[in-house]
Design an enzyme around this catalytic site. Structure first.
Site, short mmCIF file in Angstrom:
data_model
loop_
_atom_site.label_atom_id
_atom_site.label_comp_id
_atom_site.label_asym_id
_atom_site.label_seq_id
_atom_site.Cartn_x
_atom_site.Cartn_y
_atom_site.Cartn_z
N CYS A 43 47.05 63.08 46.59
CA CYS A 43 46.57 61.83 47.23
C CYS A 43 45.30 61.74 46.51
O CYS A 43 44.98 62.64 45.45
CB CYS A 43 46.45 61.80 48.75
SG CYS A 43 45.35 63.00 49.31
N TRP A 44 44.47 60.83 46.66
CA TRP A 44 43.17 60.17 45.74
C TRP A 44 42.48 61.28 45.79
O TRP A 44 41.82 62.08 44.79
CB TRP A 44 42.80 59.09 46.53
CG TRP A 44 41.97 58.36 45.23
CD1 TRP A 44 40.56 57.87 45.44
CD2 TRP A 44 42.46 57.90 44.20
NE1 TRP A 44 40.06 57.50 44.41
CE2 TRP A 44 41.16 57.08 43.55
CE3 TRP A 44 43.42 57.89 43.39
CZ2 TRP A 44 41.26 56.65 42.12
CZ3 TRP A 44 43.69 57.37 42.12
CH2 TRP A 44 42.38 56.80 41.44
#
Ligand SMILES: O=C(CO)[C@H](O)[C@H](O)COP(=O)(O)O
Length: 125
Positions: A43-44
């Site tokens: 994810c980010w």
């Protein structure tokens, strides 16, 4: 990463779940249920999917940003899910980290007791 894994002969299932908690947990479940040998989440930051995966009993998800950390996570923590940040890792580095994770065999026997202590932390308290 997908090219790398397929060149190495690994079967890969890509999960397309919109929300990072769902993704982390589902990858964790796939590992614990034996549908996958290991899981990879991104994810980010890498942190949210790691946290979600670690909510599943039996998951030992490790956030890694270089090959050394990934190797250590396998050797010393018996990590079964690799978490990485989409923001921080270039594709080349992500492949290096992934390769280190996949290619490092299971835990150092000296760490078995410590890893068992992680299992003791699971379940109702
Ligand atoms: O790093 C993340 C969680 O740890 C997410 O990727 C970040 O919060 C963005 O969320 P979304 O993809 O739902 O917009």
């Amino acid at each position: 990463m997908l090219d790398y894994l397929s060149r190495k002969g690994h079967d890969v299932e890509v999960l397309h779940l919109e929300r990072w908690p769902d993704l982390g947990a589902e990858v964790g479940r796939a590992v614990v249920d034996g549908r996958a040998d290991v899981g990879v989440v991104m994810c980010w930051t890498g942190t949210g999917t790691a946290i979600a995966a670690n909510k599943v009993d039996g998951v030992r998800a490790a956030l890694a940003w270089d090959a050394w950390i990934a190797r250590g996570a396998r050797q010393w923590n018996d990590a079964n899910v690799l978490a990485m940040s989409l923001k921080r890792l270039s594709p080349d580095v992500a492949v290096e980290v992934l390769a280190a994770f996949i290619d490092t065999p299971g835990p150092d026997p000296d760490e078995e007791e410590n890893i068992a202590l992680l299992t003791d932390l699971e379940g109702p308290r």
